[in-house]
Scaffold this active site. Structure first.
Site, PDB file in Angstrom:
ATOM      1  N   SER A 156       0.859  -1.163   0.000  1.00 38.24           N
ATOM      2  CA  SER A 156       0.000   0.000   0.000  1.00 38.24           C
ATOM      3  C   SER A 156       0.907   1.228   0.000  1.00 38.24           C
ATOM      4  CB  SER A 156      -0.936  -0.022   1.209  1.00 38.24           C
ATOM      5  OG  SER A 156      -1.765   1.109   1.238  1.00 38.24           O
ATOM      6  N   TYR A 183      -4.835   7.617  -6.858  1.00 39.95           N
ATOM      7  CA  TYR A 183      -3.798   6.820  -6.192  1.00 39.95           C
ATOM      8  C   TYR A 183      -4.181   6.553  -4.745  1.00 39.95           C
ATOM      9  CZ  TYR A 183       0.926   5.224  -4.988  1.00 39.95           C
ATOM     10  OH  TYR A 183       2.012   4.476  -4.574  1.00 39.95           O
ATOM     11  N   LYS A 187      -4.661   2.897  -3.029  1.00 39.48           N
ATOM     12  CA  LYS A 187      -3.826   2.477  -1.904  1.00 39.48           C
ATOM     13  C   LYS A 187      -4.668   2.164  -0.668  1.00 39.48           C
ATOM     14  CE  LYS A 187      -1.166   1.588  -3.990  1.00 39.48           C
ATOM     15  NZ  LYS A 187      -0.225   0.444  -4.102  1.00 39.48           N
TER      16      LYS A 187
END
Length: 316
Positions: A156, A183, A187
């Protein structure tokens, strides 16, 4: 209690480990953190299966590792995480070629790309970073169930602080696209995936861990122009006055720790950074894991959505 920290390297984490007899499958193993993780684990006797999109780059990575460790046990497999057909082909080959997978390290990723889509029409970052690994892990689960270590490590990022997973519009069909929000969504999804894997498979002694490797200069940043890079560094240093880039060996350390640390045995669903389990923290921008990334209801919902989008059904 671990004595490792942000400066620890992968070799230091594995110094007293013997990984002989273990098979470790690593995505994105042709460069950067993936290649370093493969090298460090092969150096301790593991049989490492290196997965990546390009056979030539995989061959170069194998040559680089064998130049340092001539007896390294390495295999390669071509897999494009942005293409479900490629994932199905790769995992079918893996099930034919290998008896078990002891540790699966979902390392590959894409960061802050322009609005792009996978071969199956998913927004690129969510599609590659989460859905691709969701599909891959499901197809490899029969091999993981036959393993001994039975650990799954999902890379992550502290970028999960940027945004929770948007489960109403994961492909940005109804909102303006922002590369950093995307993003952050992806994550966070990596952590939620870890939480639900743990809930479903802990009783089978399969445990999952999410990892923030730290800030490292790798080709993950290939989509960033100079302005985006400068803005990112400014943002990070403003939020964490002690921020410093890690070397690639330091960046691979937490992955290797999550994959092997005896203190994690029998307990997963955790988010790890700097070779320790991070505290839940909804305020600090310098570390910790957001509570929304550990939300069990969101984790279950993400799992259902992921099954529907990929068509992958995990073993009951």
């Amino acid at each position: 209690m671990t004595t490792f920290d942000k400066d620890t390297t992968a070799d230091e984490v594995l110094a007293d480990k013997d990984l002989s007899g273990q098979t470790v499958f690593i995505t994105g193993a042709n460069s950067g953190l993936g290649q370093e993780t493969a090298r460090a684990m092969a150096a301790k006797g593991a049989h490492v299966v290196m997965a990546g999109r390009d056979q030539g780059k995989l061959d170069d990575a194998v040559s680089a590792i064998r130049a340092e460790h001539p007896d390294a046990k390495l295999d390669t497999i071509v897999c494009d995480l942005g293409n479900l057909e490629s994932i199905r082909a790769a995992t079918s080959r893996a099930r034919q070629r290998f008896d078990t997978i002891d540790v699966l390290i979902n390392n590959a990723g894409v960061m802050a790309s322009p609005l792009m889509h996978t071969a199956d029409g998913f927004e690129l970052q969510f599609g590659t970073n989460h859905l691709g690994h969701f599909a891959l892990t499901g197809e490899l689960m029969p091999l993981i169930e036959r393993g001994t270590a039975k650990r799954i490590v999902n890379l992550s990022s502290r970028a999960h602080h940027m945004a929770p997973a948007n489960l109403d519009d994961p492909n940005f069909e109804h909102r303006d696209y922002n590369p950093w929000v995307s993003y952050g969504n992806a994550k966070t999804a990596n952590v939620l995936f870890t939480v639900e894997l743990e809930r479903r498979y802990a009783l089978r002694d399969i445990h999952a861990y999410a990892v923030h490797p730290g800030g490292i200069n790798t080709n993950l940043s290939r989509h960033l122009d100079e302005e985006m890079t400068a803005a990112l560094i400014e943002r990070v240093k403003k939020s964490d006055s002690n921020f410093a880039f890690k070397t690639i060996p330091q960046g691979a350390a937490t992955t290797c720790w999550a994959a092997t640390a005896p203190e994690l045995e029998g307990k997963g669903g955790a988010y790890c950074e700097d070779c320790h389990v991070a505290e839940v923290d909804d305020q600090s921008s310098a570390g910790g894991v957001r509570s929304y990334a550990l939300d069990p209801d969101a984790a279950r919902r993400l799992w259902t959505i992921s099954e529907e989008m990929t068509g992958v059904q995990y073993p009951d």
